[in-house]
Motif scaffolding. Sequence first.
Motif, mmCIF file in Angstrom:
data_model
loop_
_atom_site.group_PDB
_atom_site.id
_atom_site.type_symbol
_atom_site.label_atom_id
_atom_site.label_comp_id
_atom_site.label_asym_id
_atom_site.label_seq_id
_atom_site.Cartn_x
_atom_site.Cartn_y
_atom_site.Cartn_z
ATOM 1 N N SER A 378 36.510 25.573 5.827
ATOM 2 C CA SER A 378 36.271 24.238 5.277
ATOM 3 C C SER A 378 37.404 23.832 4.339
ATOM 4 O O SER A 378 37.627 22.649 4.093
ATOM 5 C CB SER A 378 34.931 24.191 4.541
ATOM 6 N N TRP A 379 38.167 24.829 3.857
ATOM 7 C CA TRP A 379 39.326 24.567 2.999
ATOM 8 C C TRP A 379 40.456 23.884 3.777
ATOM 9 O O TRP A 379 41.343 23.269 3.186
ATOM 10 C CB TRP A 379 39.812 25.886 2.411
ATOM 11 N N VAL A 550 28.919 11.411 12.761
ATOM 12 C CA VAL A 550 28.951 12.385 11.679
ATOM 13 C C VAL A 550 30.280 13.119 11.736
ATOM 14 O O VAL A 550 30.823 13.363 12.821
ATOM 15 C CB VAL A 550 27.768 13.370 11.765
ATOM 16 N N ALA A 551 30.819 13.429 10.595
ATOM 17 C CA ALA A 551 32.094 14.138 10.500
ATOM 18 C C ALA A 551 31.927 15.307 9.545
ATOM 19 O O ALA A 551 31.212 15.198 8.545
ATOM 20 C CB ALA A 551 33.193 13.195 9.995
ATOM 21 N N GLY A 552 32.561 16.426 9.847
ATOM 22 C CA GLY A 552 32.409 17.579 8.971
ATOM 23 C C GLY A 552 33.223 18.758 9.417
ATOM 24 O O GLY A 552 33.938 18.721 10.419
ATOM 25 N N VAL A 566 30.216 21.344 5.512
ATOM 26 C CA VAL A 566 30.318 20.163 4.650
ATOM 27 C C VAL A 566 30.674 18.983 5.534
ATOM 28 O O VAL A 566 31.608 19.065 6.348
ATOM 29 C CB VAL A 566 31.388 20.343 3.551
ATOM 30 N N GLY A 567 29.929 17.905 5.409
ATOM 31 C CA GLY A 567 30.198 16.738 6.243
ATOM 32 C C GLY A 567 29.557 15.485 5.684
ATOM 33 O O GLY A 567 28.887 15.512 4.644
ATOM 34 N N THR A 574 27.155 15.779 2.382
ATOM 35 C CA THR A 574 26.308 16.931 2.086
ATOM 36 C C THR A 574 27.067 18.219 2.374
ATOM 37 O O THR A 574 27.774 18.324 3.373
ATOM 38 C CB THR A 574 25.013 16.899 2.923
ATOM 39 N N GLY A 575 26.901 19.171 1.492
ATOM 40 C CA GLY A 575 27.481 20.491 1.688
ATOM 41 C C GLY A 575 26.411 21.560 1.617
ATOM 42 O O GLY A 575 25.519 21.508 0.763
#
Length: 739
Positions: A378-379, A550-552, A566-567, A574-575
């Motif tokens: 996610s980084w 939705v994106a994440g 996380v998205g 929301t994470g």
Amino acid sequence: MAQKRGERRRRAAGSGSSAAKVDKPERGFAARWMRRLLVWGTALALLGAIALGTSVYFAAQNLPSYSAMMSSQNGQTIVVRARDGSEIVSLGPSYGQWLYDDEIPTVMKDAIISVEDRRYRSHFGVDVLGLGRAIYNSLTGGGRIRATSTITQQLARNVFLNSNRSMDRKAREMVLAMALEWKFSKEQILELYLNKVYFGGGAYGIDSASRNFYSHSARDLSLEEAAIIAGLVKAPSRYSPTADADAAVSRGNVVLGQMRKYGALSPSDSTRIEPGVVNIKPDGGSNSVRYFTDWALPQLDILLNTDSFEPIEVWTTIDPDMQAAAVQSLRANTPSGTQGALVSIEDDGAILALVGGTNYVESNYNRATDAVRQPGSSWKLFVYLAALEAGYRPDSTVKDVQVTIGDWSPRNSGGGYAGEMDLRSAFAYSKNTVAAQLGNEVGFGTVASMARRFGITTPISEYPSMVLGSSETRVIEMVRAFAGISAGGYSVEPYGITKVTGTNGRVLYERETPRRYQLVPDYVAAGMTDLLQAGVSIGTGRAAQIGRPVAGKTGTTSSNKDGWFVGFSSGVTTGVWMGRDDAKAVPGLQGGRAPAQAFSQFMRVAVKDRPIREFDTDTGLPEWQIEPDDEYLYNDSEDYYFIDEDGNLIEPVGPDRGGRNPLDPDAEPRSGGEGRSRPAPSQPEGPPAASDDFLERAIGGELPADQPPQRRRPAPAAPPPPAPSTGDGQRRPQPAQLP
């Protein structure tokens, strides 16, 4: 010979006599100093006693009256309200009825004295024997002095002082304790203590504790119930019956043992507390919203510039339905034996739901705001943001190949390499080798700076492996960063308190909308949204789909110690994090599984009443930001001046004006459009002069009035690119923009 022996004996005798004369003064010197020390020590002790007595006397004179001490409060009552105005929790001190000495059950008095201060009836506020024993144990066994506070000292500390561990505070505590004993009777002090001491769960006094834990007045306390309440004083949170019934029962049995040891119970009394015998009232404090209040309410010390104990109401951003959905999604998806955390915020930073663990009663440690864990892939949000800002586009071509940076050779999750692919696919399938190449190209320091720009405050490593999320961070900070993308590249500051009111609805604080800053250009945020959307639609985050855009991004750390997703969708970011507190591996834990599933379950509830928002993924530059290309500059010389290789200005006389093109001096003159051609000068004496307007601005003055005015030519929208080389080492004349 005899005469000589006699002389030697006389000399020896004389020597001994001399030694005796020397020893006698030495013994007198030591004795004098011992006497001096005794006299001075007695005098100092007497002066100390006088000073102590004086301090105690004046402290007693300044103590409030008994009625004033009865009415004083130990804390502030706080009612916390949700965004819809409903009350979600009431915190702060809870006071039951005041019980006078003759109303307090004897078993309650005996229990508290036996476990907290067995010499209470005989000391003068300070237990000298207990203090001496504690000092001796500290000197012989090491460690600090402990267990030296009497009931009177505890009352002095609770009413007048703080809990700082310092010698100064301890000295004042002793003086105030002796002053209390001077002014009030033992019965009055014990009554004050039992009505004011903190028993946990916000309960001050035995009546409040009895009602909180047993649902009845303290007047009706049984021996077993009194023993459990008395045992809470040492550590209210650790021995709370509603948090850990077994620990409370065990501590209650210790109190019963002390009561038998010091005579409050007969040695033959075999009373024991058994689990399940004492009826414990169900605890309403298990509500997970306490994770949110633990984070938000300490901010009141900054928001409110007052020391008043006035009851207040705190209006927050929490959505009760979303909070309940967050709890349910974590409980339904978190693997057994692990913990989970969830934070959800709006694009303006308002926190809609915050859960810091799967059970607040079992563990109030807030993993959403306090725990720092590796974010895994996610980084890569920050890696790709830096790449997009450096000029990459979602369709840019990259290569998923084996790569070594220094002595580090990253591997993809599956172990294979896909070769040439576009940036969108590399992000969607979380290709570690591509992230490593991008980080190396833009600079690892640039990636770290991007993370700090988006709100990461924890230390960030700049080693190559940092592109894969080796630097630890917090859940709330990662959610804040992703929310910045959802908000179009603008800064997001998480907040939970919107307003604070006092008595009669008086507004004590109201939040003002802060200034927002653009963190990255619009087209960079749009490009990142494009990548994040691909991550859910075709990539590792497919389990996070919710039936609308939705994106994440997923995140999984080495050995499956942490799982992240996380998205954002429809203005809500929301994470979700899952893992063990001891950072041990969790078999099968991956960001694209349980965390993504929890995200999906929660977000379906969170956005169900919100309009569907299509993402802006247009990565084209606005027209005013697009630099004109060479062809545009060459074919539209109307708006430009030109310079030759020596830097001299040349007025455009290109083909559209019927003269030679200064960009191609060897070309033949051509006629341009209607009314725009003119003959070239037959004998040019040099390059044409610059316009009067240009020269006036260049020299900062005015030209003579007899100079004929020349037409002003507007400047282009952006600086032109460097002029191309002619191939012979000379530079062609370049278009120069008007200042």
